[in-house]
Motif scaffolding. Structure first.
Motif, mmCIF file in Angstrom:
data_model
loop_
_atom_site.group_PDB
_atom_site.id
_atom_site.type_symbol
_atom_site.label_atom_id
_atom_site.label_comp_id
_atom_site.label_asym_id
_atom_site.label_seq_id
_atom_site.Cartn_x
_atom_site.Cartn_y
_atom_site.Cartn_z
ATOM 1 N N PHE A 90 -30.001 -32.665 14.719
ATOM 2 C CA PHE A 90 -30.581 -33.838 15.379
ATOM 3 C C PHE A 90 -31.337 -33.418 16.637
ATOM 4 N N GLY A 91 -30.709 -32.540 17.434
ATOM 5 C CA GLY A 91 -31.346 -32.080 18.666
ATOM 6 C C GLY A 91 -32.602 -31.268 18.408
ATOM 7 N N SER A 93 -34.491 -31.296 15.685
ATOM 8 C CA SER A 93 -35.525 -32.141 15.075
ATOM 9 C C SER A 93 -36.241 -32.982 16.125
ATOM 10 N N CYS A 94 -35.484 -33.538 17.060
ATOM 11 C CA CYS A 94 -36.089 -34.327 18.140
ATOM 12 C C CYS A 94 -36.987 -33.443 19.007
ATOM 13 N N SER A 95 -36.557 -32.208 19.243
ATOM 14 C CA SER A 95 -37.364 -31.278 20.044
ATOM 15 C C SER A 95 -38.671 -30.932 19.334
ATOM 16 N N LEU A 97 -40.326 -32.842 17.219
ATOM 17 C CA LEU A 97 -41.216 -33.997 17.259
ATOM 18 C C LEU A 97 -41.721 -34.276 18.671
ATOM 19 N N ALA A 98 -40.924 -33.901 19.676
ATOM 20 C CA ALA A 98 -41.297 -34.205 21.061
ATOM 21 C C ALA A 98 -42.257 -33.182 21.665
ATOM 22 N N GLY A 178 -39.525 -31.495 11.950
ATOM 23 C CA GLY A 178 -38.918 -32.575 12.731
ATOM 24 C C GLY A 178 -38.634 -33.803 11.894
ATOM 25 N N LEU A 182 -34.821 -34.769 10.965
ATOM 26 C CA LEU A 182 -34.295 -35.988 11.570
ATOM 27 C C LEU A 182 -33.820 -36.976 10.524
#
Length: 212
Positions: A90-91, A93-95, A97-98, A178, A182
């Motif tokens: 989760f972490g 994947s968020c990184s 996309l961010a 990502g 996610l």
């Protein structure tokens, strides 16, 4: 024919782990493809995705074996490790996309600056590009790279910069990693719940007097 509670849980958990194995392989393949483009490998988060994909593939195999044999110990460790994988996935994947284009450019520029001349030349020849970014901040470095660039495109006078080519592939890889990571990270919570439910069910094929 309607399956019983134990059989349905077993089949669902086995199917879910097959999906996890495919997702793990997909993450590894896409991340390896991204790292194959030279300076894209400087985005270390792609290496983190490979690690997550490997552990997801490994724990899915453990979960599949545990589900088939209704192995209490394996299912317990499967639940614990799958939850940890969920947190990391989760972490990461968020990184992925961010990470915006500006951050990617800084990472690529810092990695390019650490490369030796021979490494840059080899990379330019491999990717068929010259220099990193043609901007005012790196103009002197870009001119020096252009003079030594051995890429075939230089003969035609239509070379694009290695930075633009790498950014294109980096953005594609990060979006895929990502998005896929996610989406399937939330199904891992379902896997933990399903394994817990299945683990607490009594196997109808087992000896009724046996200790579970």
């Amino acid at each position: 024919m309607v399956c019983g509670g134990f059989t349905c849980s077993k089949n669902a958990l086995c199917s879910l782990n097959v999906v996890y194995m495919l997702v793990g392989l997909l993450l590894i393949v896409v991340a390896a493809w991204g790292k194959g483009f030279g300076i894209v490998s400087s985005i270390h988060i792609i290496g983190g995705v490979i690690a997550v994909g490997f552990f997801l593939l490994l724990i899915a195999i453990v979960g599949l074996i545990g589900a088939v044999h209704h192995h209490q110990v394996m299912l317990f460790f499967y639940m614990v490790i799958l939850f940890i994988v969920f947190l990391f996935q989760f972490g990461v994947s968020c990184s992925c996309l961010a990470m915006n284009q500006g951050q990617q450019e800084k990472l690529l520029a810092s990695s390019w600056g650490l490369m030796s001349t021979d490494t840059r030349i080899s990379l330019e020849k491999k990717l068929d590009c010259c220099g990193l970014f043609n901007n005012t901040e790196q103009q002197r470095e870009f001119v020096a790279d252009m003079n030594m660039c051995p890429a075939p495109c230089k003969q035609n006078g239509s070379c694009i910069t290695c930075g633009l080519k790498s950014l294109q592939h980096a953005s594609e890889a990060l979006k895929i990693l990502g998005g896929v990571g996610l989406f399937f990270s939330f199904t891992e919570i379902l896997g933990v719940w399903l394994a817990m439910r299945y683990r607490n069910q009594k196997d109808p094929r087992a000896n009724p007097s046996a200790f579970l």
